[in-house]
Enzyme design. Structure first.
Site, mmCIF file in Angstrom:
data_model
loop_
_atom_site.group_PDB
_atom_site.id
_atom_site.type_symbol
_atom_site.label_atom_id
_atom_site.label_comp_id
_atom_site.label_asym_id
_atom_site.label_seq_id
_atom_site.Cartn_x
_atom_site.Cartn_y
_atom_site.Cartn_z
ATOM 1 N N ASN A 106 0.805 -1.224 0.000
ATOM 2 C CA ASN A 106 0.000 0.000 0.000
ATOM 3 C C ASN A 106 0.839 1.276 0.000
ATOM 4 O O ASN A 106 0.520 2.248 -0.677
ATOM 5 C CB ASN A 106 -0.973 -0.003 1.181
ATOM 6 C CG ASN A 106 -0.277 -0.025 2.528
ATOM 7 O OD1 ASN A 106 0.733 -0.697 2.713
ATOM 8 N ND2 ASN A 106 -0.818 0.703 3.486
ATOM 9 N N GLY A 111 2.077 -5.354 7.972
ATOM 10 C CA GLY A 111 1.096 -6.163 7.254
ATOM 11 C C GLY A 111 -0.085 -6.497 8.146
ATOM 12 O O GLY A 111 -0.370 -5.787 9.115
ATOM 13 N N GLU A 138 3.972 -3.836 12.780
ATOM 14 C CA GLU A 138 2.925 -2.835 12.573
ATOM 15 C C GLU A 138 1.825 -3.523 11.799
ATOM 16 O O GLU A 138 1.968 -3.817 10.610
ATOM 17 C CB GLU A 138 3.490 -1.617 11.833
ATOM 18 C CG GLU A 138 2.582 -0.396 11.919
ATOM 19 C CD GLU A 138 1.583 -0.339 10.786
ATOM 20 O OE1 GLU A 138 0.423 -0.784 11.000
ATOM 21 O OE2 GLU A 138 1.941 0.129 9.703
ATOM 22 N N GLU A 146 -3.004 -11.452 11.096
ATOM 23 C CA GLU A 146 -2.841 -12.898 11.058
ATOM 24 C C GLU A 146 -1.394 -13.268 10.744
ATOM 25 O O GLU A 146 -0.798 -14.140 11.396
ATOM 26 C CB GLU A 146 -3.803 -13.496 10.028
ATOM 27 C CG GLU A 146 -5.273 -13.409 10.409
ATOM 28 C CD GLU A 146 -5.844 -11.995 10.395
ATOM 29 O OE1 GLU A 146 -6.781 -11.732 11.184
ATOM 30 O OE2 GLU A 146 -5.344 -11.154 9.614
ATOM 31 N N GLY A 188 1.161 -11.311 11.190
ATOM 32 C CA GLY A 188 1.961 -10.820 12.302
ATOM 33 C C GLY A 188 2.010 -11.806 13.462
ATOM 34 O O GLY A 188 3.069 -12.021 14.072
ATOM 35 N N CYS A 228 -2.878 2.051 6.550
ATOM 36 C CA CYS A 228 -3.081 1.489 7.891
ATOM 37 C C CYS A 228 -3.726 2.492 8.831
ATOM 38 O O CYS A 228 -4.579 2.140 9.639
ATOM 39 C CB CYS A 228 -1.741 1.029 8.480
ATOM 40 S SG CYS A 228 -0.978 -0.328 7.578
ATOM 41 N N GLU A 261 8.150 2.523 14.625
ATOM 42 C CA GLU A 261 8.914 3.024 13.500
ATOM 43 C C GLU A 261 9.235 4.495 13.792
ATOM 44 O O GLU A 261 8.601 5.136 14.631
ATOM 45 C CB GLU A 261 8.099 2.942 12.202
ATOM 46 C CG GLU A 261 7.489 1.578 11.901
ATOM 47 C CD GLU A 261 8.423 0.636 11.170
ATOM 48 O OE1 GLU A 261 9.648 0.912 11.138
ATOM 49 O OE2 GLU A 261 7.943 -0.377 10.638
#
Length: 476
Positions: free
Chosen positions: A146, A222, A244, A225, A227, A278, A457
Site C-alpha cells: 500500500n 502487514g 505494525e 494474522e 503478524g 493502515c 517506526e
C-alpha cells in the site's frame, strides 16, 4: 527486473517469475523473480559478509551515504513516482508525495548521524561501567504494497544507520520501485551486500526470512494474522521484532469543531490511496449536533470525486491494488446491506464502464446510521468505505472508539483542550491527532497498541530498536 543480492542482479533459483501489472489497466509492466529459500540464504550470506565493514564505519559516514541516497531519490523522483503509480495504482501526486517522503526519511536519519549515545556508570571501589549501543547484525524487513516506498524508508533508514545490514522483501504486486531505489543506494556508495532485496511470495520468501536463524531482527508491516505467525516463529529464536499490523482508526468530530476543515480531513483521511492506508480514517463518530451538516457536506464532495487511472491529472482516487482487494470491499458492503447494518448514502459498488473494464475500481462509499455492533466497525476495512456513527457526547464517542481490537491511530476534531486531554488519556491508540489525521513525520514515533502491533517506526525509537546495549565493566 531481477532481485538485488550482493549488489548484483540475481535470478531466482528456480527461474520462475511474477508478473507485475497496472491495477488501473491490467497492463503488463515487468516481471520479477519468484524467489526461494535458497535466494533468502544467499541474501543473508551477502549481508553477513558485508556486516563487518559496514558496522565498522562511523555512524557519520553511514549517514553521509543515506544523505547521498536521499539526493538521488529526489533527483529521480518523477520517474520513481511514475513507476509507483503504474504498479500500485495511486494518483501520481500521491506517488510524488510518497517518493519525496522517502527522501525526507533518509535525510532525517542522516541528520541524526552522530555517535550513538552511551553512558558511564561510576561504581566506587567496585569499578566503572561503560555502556554503549551496538548493531544487531543481519536484519530482515517485510513491507506491504500500500505504501511501499515510505515504508521502505522507515525500515532501511534506521537499520543501516545503526550499522546493520538488511534483507528486504517487497510485496509481490509492488516490487519495482523498491528495486529501483535499492540500486540508487548502490549508486550512493552503499557497499554491496549491505542492502539485499529478494522478491517472491510471503509464504515462501517471507517465511524463510523470518525462520533464518542468522537474521537477528524482523520488521514487518502487514495484517494481524501474518503478524501473529511471525511472532510465534520469531519467539522460538528470541528474535527481535517490530510489528505494525494495521488498524481501524476512529475520527471523533465534536460539536465545536471547524466543520469544513473536519470534512476535508475525513475526505483525505479515508480516501487517500483509495483507503488503503493502515492509519486511514476507518470509523467516523459525529456529535449529533453537527452530524446532519457534516454528512451533507462530505456526501457532496465524495460524489464530485473523479475515479480513474492514477496517471491522469484529473484523477482524485485510483483503483484498489488487486482483484482480491476489490472482492473484499464488495463483500463488506454487500453484508452491510444484507444485515441492514447501515444506510449507503453514496457509492456502494464497483465502478463499471469501458474506461474501467480492466481495472480494480470501486466507488468511494459513505454509510450512515451504522449499527454500533456492525462488522464494518470491528474489522479493518482496507478500501474506500467510510462508516459514520452519530453520538450524543464525548463519553459515548470514546467508548465506541475503543470497541476495537486495534489501537494504531485516532483523531479528535475540537477547539476544546479539555476534550483533547480526555481523548488522549482514554482512547487506546499509539498516536492521537488533533484537528488532522494521517500526518507522520519521520521524527515522530509511530506504532500501535493491542492488535496493532509492537515496537515503533521512526525517530530515535526506531534507531534504538536496531541496536542492543553492550557493557564494559572495568574492575580497577
Amino acid at each position: 527486473m531481477d532481485m538485488l543480492i550482493n549488489g548484483t542482479a540475481a535470478p531466482a533459483a528456480d527461474e520462475s517469475w511474477i508478473d507485475v501489472k497496472n491495477p488501473a489497466t491490467g497492463e503488463y509492466i515487468d516481471h520479477v523473480p519468484r524467489g526461494s529459500v535458497a535466494d533468502v540464504d544467499a541474501a543473508v550470506d551477502a549481508a553477513e559478509d558485508a556486516f563487518g565493514s559496514w558496522s565498522e564505519k562511523t555512524m557519520r559516514d553511514r549517514g553521509l551515504i543515506l544523505s547521498r541516497a536521499a539526493d538521488l531519490v529526489r533527483r529521480d523522483h518523477k520517474d520513481l513516482a511514475h513507476l509507483l503509480t503504474r504498479e500500485q495504482g495511486k494518483p501520481l501526486r500521491e506517488s510524488i508525495d510518497e517518493v519525496r517522503g522517502c527522501a525526507n526519511i533518509l535525510e532525517y536519519y542522516a541528520s541524526i548521524a552522530g555517535q550513538p549515545a552511551g553512558e558511564a556508570v561510576h561504581l566506587g571501589k567496585a569499578g566503572d561501567c561503560l555502556v554503549t549501543r551496538v548493531p544487531l547484525g543481519v536484519c530482515g524487513a517485510i513491507i506491504p504494497w500500500n505504501m511501499p516506498v515510505i515504508i521502505m524508508g522507515w525500515k532501511v533508514g534506521p537499520a543501516l544507520l545503526a550499522g546493520n545490514t538488511l534483507v528486504l522483501k517487497p510485496a509481490s504486486t509492488t516490487p519495482l520501485t523498491n528495486l529501483r531505489i535499492g540500486r540508487l543506494f548502490l549508486e550512493a556508495g552503499l557497499p554491496a551486500g549491505a542492502l539485499n532485496i529478494v522478491t517472491g511470495p510471503g509464504e515462501s520468501v517471507g517465511e524463510a526470512l523470518v525462520r533464518q536463524a542468522r537474521v537477528k531482527k524482523i520488521s514487518f508491516t502487514g495484517n494481524c494474522e501474518t503478524g501473529h505467525k511471525i511472532q510465534k516463529i520469531a519467539g522460538d529464536q528470541l528474535k527481535a521484532l517490530t510489528l505494525e499490523l494495521g488498524g481501524s482508526d476512529p475520527m471523533i468530530v465534536m460539536a465545536d469543531a471547524d466543520i469544513p476543515k473536519a470534512v476535508e480531513g475525513a475526505l483525505r483521511g479515508r480516501f487517500y490511496n483509495a483507503g488503503q492506508v493502515c492509519t486511514a480514517v476507518k470509523r467516523l463518530y459525529l456529535h449529533e449536533q453537527i452530524a446532519p451538516e457534516f454528512m451533507h457536506l462530505i456526501t457532496v464532495k465524495v460524489e464530485a470525486m473523479k475515479i480513474g487511472n492514477g496517471l491522469l491529472p484529473e484523477t482524485d482516487m485510483g483503483p484498489l491494488n488487486s482483484q482480491s482487494q476489490r472482492d473484499r470491499i464488495t463483500t463488506v458492503v454487500t453484508d452491510i446491506n444484507d444485515r441492514e447494518e447501515g444506510k449507503i448514502l453514496t457509492g456502494g459498488s464497483p465502478v463499471t464502464g469501458n474506461d474501467y473494464a480492466n481495472g480494480f475500481f470501486y466507488q468511494p462509499t459513505l454509510i450512515s446510521d451504522v449499527s454500533p455492533d456492525a462488522a464494518v466497525l470491528k474489522k479493518e476495512i482496507f478500501g474506500p468505505v467510510l462508516p459514520m456513527v452519530t453520538v450524543p457526547d464525548l463519553r459515548t464517542a470514546i467508548r465506541e472508539a475503543n470497541r476495537s481490537r486495534y489501537g494504531l491511530g485516532a483523531s479528535v476534531w475540537t477547539r476544546d483542550l479539555s476534550t483533547v486531554k480526555e481523548v488522549f488519556q482514554n482512547v487506546h491508540a499509539g498516536i492521537i491527532w488533533v484537528n488532522r489525521h494521517l500526518t507522520i513525520p519521520p521524527e515522530v514515533p509511530f506504532g500501535g497498541t493491542n492488535e496493532s502491533g509492537i515496537g515503533r517506526e521512526n525517530g530515535f525509537h526506531a534507531l534504538d530498536s536496531y541496536t542492543q546495549t553492550k557493557t564494559l565493566f572495568l574492575g580497577w
